[in-house]
Design a protein around this motif. Structure first.
Motif, PDB file in Angstrom:
ATOM      1  N   GLU A 110     -19.006 -81.298  19.255  1.00 51.57           N
ATOM      2  CA  GLU A 110     -18.428 -81.811  17.685  1.00 51.57           C
ATOM      3  C   GLU A 110     -17.083 -81.161  18.405  1.00 51.57           C
ATOM      4  OE1 GLU A 110     -19.640 -80.031  14.571  1.00 51.57           O
ATOM      5  OE2 GLU A 110     -20.535 -81.729  13.999  1.00 51.57           O
ATOM      6  N   LYS A 111     -15.864 -81.555  17.635  1.00 55.31           N
ATOM      7  CA  LYS A 111     -14.455 -80.766  17.946  1.00 55.31           C
ATOM      8  C   LYS A 111     -14.556 -79.744  18.491  1.00 55.31           C
ATOM      9  CE  LYS A 111      -9.226 -82.144  17.390  1.00 55.31           C
ATOM     10  NZ  LYS A 111      -8.388 -83.194  16.701  1.00 55.31           N
ATOM     11  N   GLY A 112     -13.773 -79.997  18.886  1.00 60.98           N
ATOM     12  CA  GLY A 112     -13.361 -78.208  19.163  1.00 60.98           C
ATOM     13  C   GLY A 112     -15.048 -76.768  19.304  1.00 60.98           C
ATOM     14  N   GLN A 113     -16.429 -77.545  19.340  1.00 60.02           N
ATOM     15  CA  GLN A 113     -16.772 -76.237  19.846  1.00 60.02           C
ATOM     16  C   GLN A 113     -17.350 -76.394  21.284  1.00 60.02           C
ATOM     17  OE1 GLN A 113     -20.544 -78.858  18.882  1.00 60.02           O
ATOM     18  NE2 GLN A 113     -22.081 -77.315  19.613  1.00 60.02           N
ATOM     19  N   LYS A 114     -17.331 -75.166  21.555  1.00 61.08           N
ATOM     20  CA  LYS A 114     -17.492 -74.013  22.515  1.00 61.08           C
ATOM     21  C   LYS A 114     -19.107 -75.466  22.832  1.00 61.08           C
ATOM     22  CE  LYS A 114     -18.505 -70.292  24.406  1.00 61.08           C
ATOM     23  NZ  LYS A 114     -18.674 -68.800  24.989  1.00 61.08           N
ATOM     24  N   TRP A 115     -19.119 -75.347  24.195  1.00 61.58           N
ATOM     25  CA  TRP A 115     -20.766 -76.209  24.516  1.00 61.58           C
ATOM     26  C   TRP A 115     -21.382 -74.439  25.542  1.00 61.58           C
ATOM     27  CZ3 TRP A 115     -21.140 -79.615  30.140  1.00 61.58           C
ATOM     28  CH2 TRP A 115     -22.596 -79.484  30.263  1.00 61.58           C
ATOM     29  N   THR A 116     -22.248 -74.326  25.034  1.00 62.20           N
ATOM     30  CA  THR A 116     -23.083 -73.104  24.880  1.00 62.20           C
ATOM     31  C   THR A 116     -24.583 -73.777  25.267  1.00 62.20           C
ATOM     32  OG1 THR A 116     -23.652 -72.632  22.965  1.00 62.20           O
ATOM     33  CG2 THR A 116     -21.602 -71.065  24.307  1.00 62.20           C
ATOM     34  N   GLY A 117     -25.581 -73.079  25.708  1.00 55.44           N
ATOM     35  CA  GLY A 117     -26.933 -73.333  26.386  1.00 55.44           C
ATOM     36  C   GLY A 117     -27.703 -73.267  27.417  1.00 55.44           C
ATOM     37  N   TRP A 118     -28.522 -74.292  27.004  1.00 53.73           N
ATOM     38  CA  TRP A 118     -29.550 -74.906  27.860  1.00 53.73           C
ATOM     39  C   TRP A 118     -28.755 -75.884  28.868  1.00 53.73           C
ATOM     40  CZ3 TRP A 118     -33.531 -74.076  23.652  1.00 53.73           C
ATOM     41  CH2 TRP A 118     -34.312 -72.959  24.058  1.00 53.73           C
ATOM     42  N   HIS A 119     -27.926 -76.713  28.318  1.00 54.51           N
ATOM     43  CA  HIS A 119     -27.642 -78.069  29.472  1.00 54.51           C
ATOM     44  C   HIS A 119     -26.365 -77.305  30.114  1.00 54.51           C
ATOM     45  CE1 HIS A 119     -30.617 -80.444  28.005  1.00 54.51           C
ATOM     46  NE2 HIS A 119     -30.910 -79.921  26.050  1.00 54.51           N
ATOM     47  N   ARG A 120     -25.797 -76.727  29.084  1.00 50.28           N
ATOM     48  CA  ARG A 120     -24.721 -75.437  30.147  1.00 50.28           C
ATOM     49  C   ARG A 120     -25.088 -75.449  31.196  1.00 50.28           C
ATOM     50  NH1 ARG A 120     -22.005 -73.935  32.378  1.00 50.28           N
ATOM     51  NH2 ARG A 120     -19.161 -72.645  32.424  1.00 50.28           N
ATOM     52  N   LEU A 121     -25.821 -74.714  30.970  1.00 51.65           N
ATOM     53  CA  LEU A 121     -26.160 -73.596  32.606  1.00 51.65           C
ATOM     54  C   LEU A 121     -27.104 -73.908  33.101  1.00 51.65           C
ATOM     55  CD1 LEU A 121     -27.529 -70.662  30.541  1.00 51.65           C
ATOM     56  CD2 LEU A 121     -25.674 -70.747  32.142  1.00 51.65           C
ATOM     57  N   GLU A 122     -27.677 -75.960  32.714  1.00 52.38           N
ATOM     58  CA  GLU A 122     -28.267 -77.251  33.797  1.00 52.38           C
ATOM     59  C   GLU A 122     -26.954 -77.687  34.505  1.00 52.38           C
ATOM     60  OE1 GLU A 122     -30.762 -81.304  32.797  1.00 52.38           O
ATOM     61  OE2 GLU A 122     -29.308 -79.457  31.690  1.00 52.38           O
ATOM     62  N   LYS A 123     -26.216 -78.403  33.495  1.00 48.34           N
ATOM     63  CA  LYS A 123     -25.127 -78.629  35.166  1.00 48.34           C
ATOM     64  C   LYS A 123     -24.738 -77.390  36.096  1.00 48.34           C
ATOM     65  CE  LYS A 123     -20.713 -80.615  34.175  1.00 48.34           C
ATOM     66  NZ  LYS A 123     -19.796 -79.639  35.103  1.00 48.34           N
ATOM     67  N   SER A 124     -24.648 -76.009  35.440  1.00 46.39           N
ATOM     68  CA  SER A 124     -24.331 -75.544  36.576  1.00 46.39           C
ATOM     69  C   SER A 124     -25.280 -75.046  37.903  1.00 46.39           C
ATOM     70  CB  SER A 124     -23.492 -73.493  35.770  1.00 46.39           C
ATOM     71  OG  SER A 124     -22.938 -73.911  34.749  1.00 46.39           O
ATOM     72  N   LEU A 125     -26.194 -74.928  37.408  1.00 44.55           N
ATOM     73  CA  LEU A 125     -27.200 -75.172  38.119  1.00 44.55           C
ATOM     74  C   LEU A 125     -28.169 -76.811  39.306  1.00 44.55           C
ATOM     75  CD1 LEU A 125     -30.448 -73.290  36.045  1.00 44.55           C
ATOM     76  CD2 LEU A 125     -28.424 -72.427  37.494  1.00 44.55           C
ATOM     77  N   TRP A 126     -27.715 -77.352  38.362  1.00 49.43           N
ATOM     78  CA  TRP A 126     -28.075 -78.808  39.202  1.00 49.43           C
ATOM     79  C   TRP A 126     -26.438 -79.447  39.564  1.00 49.43           C
ATOM     80  CZ3 TRP A 126     -31.418 -76.722  35.967  1.00 49.43           C
ATOM     81  CH2 TRP A 126     -33.156 -76.687  36.813  1.00 49.43           C
ATOM     82  N   ALA A 127     -25.697 -79.659  38.977  1.00 50.08           N
ATOM     83  CA  ALA A 127     -24.677 -81.108  39.597  1.00 50.08           C
ATOM     84  C   ALA A 127     -23.543 -79.762  40.181  1.00 50.08           C
ATOM     85  CB  ALA A 127     -24.659 -81.041  38.389  1.00 50.08           C
ATOM     86  N   ASP A 128     -22.978 -78.567  39.758  1.00 55.20           N
ATOM     87  CA  ASP A 128     -22.481 -77.929  40.109  1.00 55.20           C
ATOM     88  C   ASP A 128     -22.426 -77.008  41.455  1.00 55.20           C
ATOM     89  OD1 ASP A 128     -20.808 -78.807  38.769  1.00 55.20           O
ATOM     90  OD2 ASP A 128     -20.381 -77.247  37.050  1.00 55.20           O
ATOM     91  N   GLY A 129     -24.379 -76.533  41.354  1.00 58.34           N
ATOM     92  CA  GLY A 129     -25.028 -75.710  42.223  1.00 58.34           C
ATOM     93  C   GLY A 129     -24.332 -74.699  42.618  1.00 58.34           C
ATOM     94  N   LYS A 130     -23.483 -73.762  41.172  1.00 57.49           N
ATOM     95  CA  LYS A 130     -23.062 -72.679  41.856  1.00 57.49           C
ATOM     96  C   LYS A 130     -23.585 -71.591  39.961  1.00 57.49           C
ATOM     97  CE  LYS A 130     -18.673 -73.455  39.640  1.00 57.49           C
ATOM     98  NZ  LYS A 130     -18.978 -72.339  38.550  1.00 57.49           N
ATOM     99  N   ILE A 131     -23.365 -70.114  40.463  1.00 53.32           N
ATOM    100  CA  ILE A 131     -23.747 -69.165  39.086  1.00 53.32           C
ATOM    101  C   ILE A 131     -22.686 -68.471  39.417  1.00 53.32           C
ATOM    102  CG2 ILE A 131     -24.949 -67.548  37.888  1.00 53.32           C
ATOM    103  CD1 ILE A 131     -27.998 -69.196  39.003  1.00 53.32           C
ATOM    104  N   GLY A 132     -21.522 -68.122  38.213  1.00 51.71           N
ATOM    105  CA  GLY A 132     -21.068 -67.428  38.334  1.00 51.71           C
ATOM    106  C   GLY A 132     -20.713 -66.326  36.794  1.00 51.71           C
ATOM    107  N   GLN A 133     -19.303 -65.553  36.512  1.00 50.28           N
ATOM    108  CA  GLN A 133     -19.482 -65.083  35.388  1.00 50.28           C
ATOM    109  C   GLN A 133     -20.191 -65.751  34.506  1.00 50.28           C
ATOM    110  OE1 GLN A 133     -19.740 -61.458  35.900  1.00 50.28           O
ATOM    111  NE2 GLN A 133     -20.409 -61.901  33.811  1.00 50.28           N
ATOM    112  N   ASP A 134     -18.849 -67.042  34.115  1.00 50.11           N
ATOM    113  CA  ASP A 134     -18.802 -67.704  33.296  1.00 50.11           C
ATOM    114  C   ASP A 134     -20.165 -67.462  32.850  1.00 50.11           C
ATOM    115  OD1 ASP A 134     -16.416 -67.694  32.562  1.00 50.11           O
ATOM    116  OD2 ASP A 134     -16.153 -69.407  33.223  1.00 50.11           O
TER     117      ASP A 134
END
Length: 381
Positions: A211-235
């Motif tokens: 939704e407008k203004g909603q911060k993206w959190t949870g499983w799928h935000r981490l899924e994107k980092s792991l598979w699409a971005d291939g990285k784990i940072g402090q965020d």
């Protein structure tokens, strides 16, 4: 993931509103227009008309007809936009039924042509009505489903910690391996996900569902980092800790969540609609392609709700339960094709499933969803 359809409310507001929905009852107290005492809801592209906007509390049946040119959704909503009951994906010219358990109070009926926005709304007043007798068998079904949901939550947290510990350790491959198992318990409880307030938007929202203004959190935000971005940072490490906290909150809420026989039945049906129209395309786990594990969890959760309600439904509509047994069996047999071990949740990667096979899965889900849409009415006869 159940699509985000409500405004986010606090846990305190959710508890305060528990008095707005009944537990179980034998008969509807509604005496409205239409067949079998139902309320007629006529939806078009520009209107949402009810045969009555004022009716007694109890088990209330709505006969819905979409006379518009767009696919629509119909919701009965609390004043703060939380969902009492819903029916989605009603195509032009189609009719659907919705059965809800409602106590006295003020509500809104919303029709959403195109399934977008706040919808076209009508104020609804539900009056005291005659106190309905409780059905002990349905009380037992709700209690057992709550126990099941609690067990799923309790078992999920350790599996989530394996996942989040791997993220915090920066171990990309270990995090990937733990991702799908960490989600299974949540997916099993999705038929009643709306009962847990704002937990679903925090933990299971996809990027295009924000939704407008909603911060993206949870499983799928981490899924994107792991598979699409291939990285784990402090965020990502911070988000892993946030996921732990949100799911611990979910675990605590199960005991006080408002669960009713009709919310179990309607939630199972709506979840399978979501599978057929959304998840079957691969959009749920679009980076990891672990969709079939989620899919199986959804089917198991829906089947658990059905099996607990089946003793009552079978007395009222034996043909319906016979058909549901058949269709659940057929869908589970089809899903078994995509795993070598029936005790494992290690399924074929969904990007390896052909378009034809996806259609076969979709057809099987639709074949189950159609009779499942009649379960709520069967348990409230």
């Amino acid at each position: 993931m159940r699509p985000v359809r409500t405004s986010v409310v606090t846990a305190a507001a959710a508890v305060a509103a528990l008095t707005a929905v009944t537990g179980c009852a034998d008969k509807s107290d509604a005496k409205a227009d239409g067949a079998a005492g139902s309320i007629k809801v006529t939806a078009t592209d520009s209107s949402c008309e009810l045969s009555k906007n004022d009716f007694p509390a109890g088990h209330v049946k709505f006969d819905i007809e979409n006379k518009g040119s767009k696919v629509t959704e119909v919701y009965l909503l609390f004043p703060d936009d939380r969902i009492v009951a819903e029916r989605e994906n009603i195509g032009p010219g189609l009719k659907q039924q919705l059965t809800a358990e409602v106590k006295a109070g003020s509500y809104e009926m919303a029709c959403k042509p195109g399934m977008k926005g706040d919808g076209i709304r009508q104020k609804v007043t539900v009056t005291g009505g005659t106190a309905a007798k409780r059905n002990p068998a349905l009380d037992t079904a709700v209690a057992e489903y709550r126990k099941y949901a609690q067990e799923q939550a309790d078992e999920t947290l350790p599996k989530v910690k394996v996942f989040t510990d791997a993220v915090r350790a920066g171990d990309l491959e270990a995090a990937k391996k733990a991702f799908a198992p960490s989600r299974l318990g949540w997916e099993r409880t999705e038929p009643v996900a709306e009962s847990f307030g704002d937990i679903d938007p925090k933990t299971d929202t996809r990027e295009d569902g924000l939704e407008k203004g909603q911060k993206w959190t949870g499983w799928h935000r981490l899924e994107k980092s792991l598979w699409a971005d291939g990285k784990i940072g402090q965020d990502e490490k911070d988000l892993a800790t946030e996921l732990d906290k949100d799911l611990a909150d979910w675990q605590k809420r199960v005991g006080t969540a408002e669960i009713t026989p009709t919310s179990m039945a309607n939630g199972a049906k709506e979840l399978l609609d979501e599978v057929a129209t959304g998840k079957i395309t691969g959009e749920e786990d679009r980076y990891s392609h672990t969709d079939l594990s989620d899919f199986k969890g959804n089917v198991e959760g829906a089947q658990k709700a059905y099996e607990l309600l089946k003793p009552v439904a079978a007395k009222n509509d034996a043909a319906l339960t016979t058909e549901l047994d058949k269709q659940f069996g057929a869908l589970n047999t089809l899903l078994d094709k995509y795993r070598t071990d029936k005790t494992s949740y290690d399924f074929t990667s969904y990007d390896k499933v052909s378009a034809g096979d996806r259609k076969q899965l979709s057809d099987a889900v639709n074949a189950l969803a159609e009779p499942l849409s009649k379960l709520a009415a069967a348990v409230t006869k």
